[in-house]
Design a protein around this motif. Structure first.
Motif, PDB file in Angstrom:
ATOM      1  N   GLY A   1       8.783  -0.449  15.971  1.00  0.00           N
ATOM      2  CA  GLY A   1       8.633  -1.507  14.973  1.00  0.00           C
ATOM      3  C   GLY A   1       7.248  -1.645  14.363  1.00  0.00           C
ATOM      4  O   GLY A   1       6.911  -2.695  13.826  1.00  0.00           O
ATOM      5  N   ASN A   2       6.423  -0.602  14.434  1.00  0.00           N
ATOM      6  CA  ASN A   2       5.104  -0.689  13.800  1.00  0.00           C
ATOM      7  C   ASN A   2       5.241  -0.714  12.272  1.00  0.00           C
ATOM      8  O   ASN A   2       6.328  -0.514  11.742  1.00  0.00           O
ATOM      9  N   PHE A   3       4.152  -0.991  11.576  1.00  0.00           N
ATOM     10  CA  PHE A   3       4.175  -1.027  10.117  1.00  0.00           C
ATOM     11  C   PHE A   3       2.857  -0.515   9.581  1.00  0.00           C
ATOM     12  O   PHE A   3       1.872  -0.404  10.299  1.00  0.00           O
ATOM     13  N   TYR A   4       2.844  -0.189   8.281  1.00  0.00           N
ATOM     14  CA  TYR A   4       1.656   0.301   7.592  1.00  0.00           C
ATOM     15  C   TYR A   4       1.409  -0.560   6.366  1.00  0.00           C
ATOM     16  O   TYR A   4       2.336  -0.809   5.588  1.00  0.00           O
ATOM     17  N   GLU A   5       0.184  -1.022   6.165  1.00  0.00           N
ATOM     18  CA  GLU A   5      -0.163  -1.750   4.952  1.00  0.00           C
ATOM     19  C   GLU A   5      -0.488  -0.748   3.857  1.00  0.00           C
ATOM     20  O   GLU A   5      -1.169   0.244   4.094  1.00  0.00           O
ATOM     21  N   VAL A   6       0.019  -1.016   2.639  1.00  0.00           N
ATOM     22  CA  VAL A   6      -0.198  -0.114   1.507  1.00  0.00           C
ATOM     23  C   VAL A   6      -0.494  -0.914   0.248  1.00  0.00           C
ATOM     24  O   VAL A   6      -0.198  -2.089   0.159  1.00  0.00           O
ATOM     25  N   ASN A   7      -1.086  -0.230  -0.722  1.00  0.00           N
ATOM     26  CA  ASN A   7      -1.266  -0.776  -2.065  1.00  0.00           C
ATOM     27  C   ASN A   7      -0.255  -0.100  -2.981  1.00  0.00           C
ATOM     28  O   ASN A   7      -0.003   1.095  -2.849  1.00  0.00           O
ATOM     29  N   VAL A   8       0.309  -0.848  -3.914  1.00  0.00           N
ATOM     30  CA  VAL A   8       1.266  -0.294  -4.875  1.00  0.00           C
ATOM     31  C   VAL A   8       0.598  -0.219  -6.235  1.00  0.00           C
ATOM     32  O   VAL A   8       0.020  -1.200  -6.705  1.00  0.00           O
ATOM     33  N   THR A   9       0.677   0.969  -6.856  1.00  0.00           N
ATOM     34  CA  THR A   9       0.058   1.178  -8.157  1.00  0.00           C
ATOM     35  C   THR A   9       1.082   1.328  -9.271  1.00  0.00           C
ATOM     36  O   THR A   9       0.874   0.850 -10.371  1.00  0.00           O
ATOM     37  N   TYR A  10       2.172   2.015  -8.986  1.00  0.00           N
ATOM     38  CA  TYR A  10       3.210   2.281  -9.989  1.00  0.00           C
ATOM     39  C   TYR A  10       4.579   1.977  -9.420  1.00  0.00           C
ATOM     40  O   TYR A  10       4.786   2.038  -8.212  1.00  0.00           O
ATOM     41  N   ARG A  11       5.525   1.696 -10.340  1.00  0.00           N
ATOM     42  CA  ARG A  11       6.937   1.581 -10.000  1.00  0.00           C
ATOM     43  C   ARG A  11       7.699   2.487 -10.950  1.00  0.00           C
ATOM     44  O   ARG A  11       7.381   2.559 -12.138  1.00  0.00           O
ATOM     45  N   SER A  12       8.721   3.175 -10.459  1.00  0.00           N
ATOM     46  CA  SER A  12       9.519   4.030 -11.336  1.00  0.00           C
ATOM     47  C   SER A  12      10.223   3.179 -12.392  1.00  0.00           C
ATOM     48  O   SER A  12      10.494   1.998 -12.183  1.00  0.00           O
ATOM     49  N   ALA A  13      10.517   3.780 -13.536  1.00  0.00           N
ATOM     50  CA  ALA A  13      11.142   3.046 -14.636  1.00  0.00           C
ATOM     51  C   ALA A  13      12.607   2.739 -14.347  1.00  0.00           C
ATOM     52  O   ALA A  13      13.156   1.770 -14.879  1.00  0.00           O
ATOM     53  N   SER A  14      13.244   3.539 -13.504  1.00  0.00           N
ATOM     54  CA  SER A  14      14.653   3.317 -13.194  1.00  0.00           C
ATOM     55  C   SER A  14      14.863   3.345 -11.688  1.00  0.00           C
ATOM     56  O   SER A  14      14.025   3.822 -10.929  1.00  0.00           O
ATOM     57  N   THR A  15      16.006   2.830 -11.277  1.00  0.00           N
ATOM     58  CA  THR A  15      16.339   2.802  -9.861  1.00  0.00           C
ATOM     59  C   THR A  15      17.037   4.091  -9.454  1.00  0.00           C
ATOM     60  O   THR A  15      17.465   4.877 -10.289  1.00  0.00           O
ATOM     61  N   ASP A  16      17.140   4.275  -8.160  1.00  0.00           N
ATOM     62  CA  ASP A  16      17.811   5.419  -7.556  1.00  0.00           C
ATOM     63  C   ASP A  16      18.677   4.852  -6.432  1.00  0.00           C
ATOM     64  O   ASP A  16      18.442   3.736  -5.966  1.00  0.00           O
TER      65      ASP A  16
ATOM     66  N   LEU B   1       9.892  -0.731   1.676  1.00  0.00           N
ATOM     67  CA  LEU B   1       8.805  -1.686   1.453  1.00  0.00           C
ATOM     68  C   LEU B   1       9.258  -3.088   1.822  1.00  0.00           C
ATOM     69  O   LEU B   1      10.383  -3.485   1.537  1.00  0.00           O
ATOM     70  N   VAL B   2       8.374  -3.824   2.448  1.00  0.00           N
ATOM     71  CA  VAL B   2       8.636  -5.220   2.770  1.00  0.00           C
ATOM     72  C   VAL B   2       7.638  -6.045   1.972  1.00  0.00           C
ATOM     73  O   VAL B   2       6.430  -5.951   2.174  1.00  0.00           O
ATOM     74  N   PHE B   3       8.166  -6.845   1.044  1.00  0.00           N
ATOM     75  CA  PHE B   3       7.322  -7.686   0.204  1.00  0.00           C
ATOM     76  C   PHE B   3       7.055  -8.990   0.937  1.00  0.00           C
ATOM     77  O   PHE B   3       7.964  -9.615   1.457  1.00  0.00           O
ATOM     78  N   SER B   4       5.802  -9.378   0.993  1.00  0.00           N
ATOM     79  CA  SER B   4       5.461 -10.647   1.640  1.00  0.00           C
ATOM     80  C   SER B   4       5.944 -11.796   0.763  1.00  0.00           C
ATOM     81  O   SER B   4       6.286 -11.610  -0.401  1.00  0.00           O
ATOM     82  N   ALA B   5       5.955 -12.995   1.316  1.00  0.00           N
ATOM     83  CA  ALA B   5       6.424 -14.167   0.578  1.00  0.00           C
ATOM     84  C   ALA B   5       5.617 -14.363  -0.704  1.00  0.00           C
ATOM     85  O   ALA B   5       6.162 -14.736  -1.739  1.00  0.00           O
ATOM     86  N   GLU B   6       4.327 -14.098  -0.655  1.00  0.00           N
ATOM     87  CA  GLU B   6       3.507 -14.270  -1.860  1.00  0.00           C
ATOM     88  C   GLU B   6       3.778 -13.177  -2.888  1.00  0.00           C
ATOM     89  O   GLU B   6       3.555 -13.368  -4.072  1.00  0.00           O
ATOM     90  N   ASP B   7       4.284 -12.008  -2.446  1.00  0.00           N
ATOM     91  CA  ASP B   7       4.614 -10.916  -3.366  1.00  0.00           C
ATOM     92  C   ASP B   7       5.962 -11.125  -4.043  1.00  0.00           C
ATOM     93  O   ASP B   7       6.160 -10.746  -5.180  1.00  0.00           O
ATOM     94  N   GLU B   8       6.920 -11.717  -3.329  1.00  0.00           N
ATOM     95  CA  GLU B   8       8.282 -11.834  -3.843  1.00  0.00           C
ATOM     96  C   GLU B   8       8.303 -12.676  -5.109  1.00  0.00           C
ATOM     97  O   GLU B   8       7.791 -13.775  -5.148  1.00  0.00           O
ATOM     98  N   GLY B   9       8.922 -12.129  -6.132  1.00  0.00           N
ATOM     99  CA  GLY B   9       9.086 -12.845  -7.381  1.00  0.00           C
ATOM    100  C   GLY B   9       7.803 -13.024  -8.164  1.00  0.00           C
ATOM    101  O   GLY B   9       7.795 -13.672  -9.200  1.00  0.00           O
ATOM    102  N   GLY B  10       6.725 -12.453  -7.692  1.00  0.00           N
ATOM    103  CA  GLY B  10       5.443 -12.627  -8.362  1.00  0.00           C
ATOM    104  C   GLY B  10       5.174 -11.543  -9.376  1.00  0.00           C
ATOM    105  O   GLY B  10       5.971 -10.634  -9.579  1.00  0.00           O
ATOM    106  N   ASP B  11       4.061 -11.665 -10.039  1.00  0.00           N
ATOM    107  CA  ASP B  11       3.633 -10.629 -10.964  1.00  0.00           C
ATOM    108  C   ASP B  11       2.900  -9.566 -10.166  1.00  0.00           C
ATOM    109  O   ASP B  11       1.995  -9.867  -9.393  1.00  0.00           O
ATOM    110  N   TYR B  12       3.296  -8.323 -10.365  1.00  0.00           N
ATOM    111  CA  TYR B  12       2.679  -7.231  -9.637  1.00  0.00           C
ATOM    112  C   TYR B  12       1.669  -6.538 -10.526  1.00  0.00           C
ATOM    113  O   TYR B  12       1.870  -6.388 -11.716  1.00  0.00           O
ATOM    114  N   ASP B  13       0.620  -6.109  -9.914  1.00  0.00           N
ATOM    115  CA  ASP B  13      -0.447  -5.422 -10.644  1.00  0.00           C
ATOM    116  C   ASP B  13      -0.217  -3.911 -10.563  1.00  0.00           C
ATOM    117  O   ASP B  13      -0.971  -3.180  -9.960  1.00  0.00           O
TER     118      ASP B  13
END
Length: 102
Positions: A33-48, A74-86
């Protein structure tokens, strides 16, 4: 954001947002159950759809690896969910364009 998997497994990080025509450039290894913190820079234009999950791909980075990961890991924290992503939206392999990290 964090990358997480409840099962003992390895999650591939890829050079392109797809399981086809992409190379594995790294892995996150999960045990207990370990986890890794990451930064997100891009999101694909479509889903898969992978294993029944429909998600976007995200270009992530941390101190050890950078590349594309399927969104179901990816697990979005409560502050990330529904927010504006950079992050910017990546539209794919257009003529003359390369995926980040290539």
């Amino acid at each position: 954001l964090v990358v997480s998997d409840e099962e003992d497994s390895n999650i591939n990080i890829r050079d392109y947002p797809s399981t086809e025509n992409s190379k594995v450039v790294g892995q996150f290894k999960f045990k207990g159950g370990n986890f890794y913190e990451v930064n997100v820079t891009y999101r694909s234009a479509s889903t898969d759809i992978i294993n029944g999950d429909e998600e976007y791909w995200y270009y992530i980075s941390n101190d050890t690896v950078s590349g594309w990961i399927f969104g179901s890991y990816l697990v979005f924290s409560a502050e990330d969910e529904g927010g504006d992503y950079d992050y910017a939206t990546y539209d794919g392999r257009e003529e003359g364009a390369t995926a980040p990290g290539q």
